[in-house]
Write a protein that holds these residues in place. Sequence first.
Motif, PDB file in Angstrom:
ATOM      1  N   ASP A   1       0.830  -1.211   0.000  1.00 55.84           N
ATOM      2  CA  ASP A   1       0.000   0.000   0.000  1.00 55.84           C
ATOM      3  C   ASP A   1       0.863   1.259   0.000  1.00 55.84           C
ATOM      4  O   ASP A   1       0.550   2.248  -0.667  1.00 55.84           O
ATOM      5  CB  ASP A   1      -0.932   0.017   1.215  1.00 55.84           C
ATOM      6  N   GLU A   2       1.957   1.230   0.760  1.00 54.90           N
ATOM      7  CA  GLU A   2       2.843   2.397   0.808  1.00 54.90           C
ATOM      8  C   GLU A   2       3.536   2.610  -0.537  1.00 54.90           C
ATOM      9  O   GLU A   2       3.691   3.754  -1.002  1.00 54.90           O
ATOM     10  CB  GLU A   2       3.865   2.219   1.928  1.00 54.90           C
TER      11      GLU A   2
ATOM     12  N   LYS B   1       1.146   4.307  -2.885  1.00 50.13           N
ATOM     13  CA  LYS B   1       1.019   5.749  -2.667  1.00 50.13           C
ATOM     14  C   LYS B   1       2.161   6.495  -3.342  1.00 50.13           C
ATOM     15  O   LYS B   1       1.969   7.574  -3.913  1.00 50.13           O
ATOM     16  CB  LYS B   1       0.986   6.059  -1.166  1.00 50.13           C
TER      17      LYS B   1
ATOM     18  N   VAL C   1       1.547   6.680  -7.194  1.00 53.92           N
ATOM     19  CA  VAL C   1       0.548   7.612  -7.740  1.00 53.92           C
ATOM     20  C   VAL C   1       1.218   8.769  -8.466  1.00 53.92           C
ATOM     21  O   VAL C   1       0.720   9.259  -9.486  1.00 53.92           O
ATOM     22  CB  VAL C   1      -0.371   8.131  -6.614  1.00 53.92           C
ATOM     23  N   ASP C   2       2.362   9.206  -7.981  1.00 53.82           N
ATOM     24  CA  ASP C   2       3.066  10.324  -8.602  1.00 53.82           C
ATOM     25  C   ASP C   2       3.632   9.969  -9.979  1.00 53.82           C
ATOM     26  O   ASP C   2       4.056  10.851 -10.727  1.00 53.82           O
ATOM     27  CB  ASP C   2       4.219  10.801  -7.705  1.00 53.82           C
TER      28      ASP C   2
ATOM     29  N   PRO D   1       0.007   2.181  -9.788  1.00 52.01           N
ATOM     30  CA  PRO D   1      -0.527   1.465  -8.626  1.00 52.01           C
ATOM     31  C   PRO D   1      -1.239   0.172  -9.011  1.00 52.01           C
ATOM     32  O   PRO D   1      -1.118  -0.835  -8.301  1.00 52.01           O
ATOM     33  CB  PRO D   1      -1.499   2.477  -8.003  1.00 52.01           C
TER      34      PRO D   1
ATOM     35  N   ASP E   1      -6.478   6.653 -10.554  1.00 52.07           N
ATOM     36  CA  ASP E   1      -5.666   6.424  -9.372  1.00 52.07           C
ATOM     37  C   ASP E   1      -6.485   5.962  -8.172  1.00 52.07           C
ATOM     38  O   ASP E   1      -5.927   5.469  -7.194  1.00 52.07           O
ATOM     39  CB  ASP E   1      -4.892   7.691  -9.010  1.00 52.07           C
ATOM     40  N   GLN E   2      -7.807   6.127  -8.227  1.00 55.18           N
ATOM     41  CA  GLN E   2      -8.667   5.694  -7.125  1.00 55.18           C
ATOM     42  C   GLN E   2      -9.101   4.263  -7.413  1.00 55.18           C
ATOM     43  O   GLN E   2     -10.086   4.017  -8.110  1.00 55.18           O
ATOM     44  CB  GLN E   2      -9.867   6.630  -6.993  1.00 55.18           C
TER      45      GLN E   2
END
Length: 318
Positions: A140-141, A144, A147-148, A154, A169-170
């Motif tokens: 999960d980290e 995150k 995403v950039d 992801p 991204d969601q």
Amino acid sequence: MRTDFARARSVRVKAPGKINVSLKVGPPREDGYHGIASVFLAVSLYEEVLATETPGHGISVTVNGQGTLNLPAASIPLDRSNLAVRAAELLAEVSPGHTGVQLDITKRVPIAGGMGGGSADAAAALLACDALWGSGFSRDELAKIAVDLGADVPFALVGGTAVGLGVGDQLTPAISKTPLHWVLVTSDYGLSTPEVYRTLDAIRLRDGVEPDPRPGIDPAILGAMRAGDALGLAPLLHNDLQQAALELAPALGDILETGRTAGALAGIVSGSGPTIAFLTQSSGHAAELEVLLASEGLQATSVHGPAHGARISQDPQG
């Protein structure tokens, strides 16, 4: 816990390409991006990244192509504009134990083909460097951080099936365990994703089409995928970008017709194209269709999905 002395000196990771089983595109946003609603499906065509520790703190990359590629690997940037390099840089910023790293990428996902190959490289690089440097981030980290790097990264980390909203991204995982079988047809050229989106906007303006500002997903698609019901899914395949891709590359229309004539349940342009994904009824049907399309001179490859996300593919070697 590993000591620095015992830490791995190389790590190999595989990450999957994807197809968009459904893709609806909203109007341009103020930031220039488009809101989307998509069903992502990871398929069994994998990018591979070998990360090897090097002296100092520099990041370098090499690329070689294998399997079904539509452009030479030489067309891929080898500087920091490469997504895998950027992924390693971002992870290094938050990893006190980072070293220099050589990223050797083996490409199997079509380049500029609408299947997220560059994003799979980035996801693989993140996972490989995390293991190489002992950074200790959870999946999960890492997502995150990813995403950039773009909306598809992801998803390449987690794989499987997911609904993507926002700019993709969601992500919300979707249950889809029964394999669906596809045949991919690649092209000898790529399509620029920004150009395809601009073309879609121009088509809508020309035709007076007002896109839904908040596109959604047809629940029937997720139901068919959950059941592994290829016949039920076939009429539900949808891609708002397909018309734009066909306008930029009219030959794709002929390929779609060839696949339907050869017995595919349905065909769809994958993402921004030009890769086309044909849905079949079974693994045997996919194998037959692959042979038929190849006999027509097309670059055809059978795959299945859902496939696993980024995964270390060998034990680290000290």
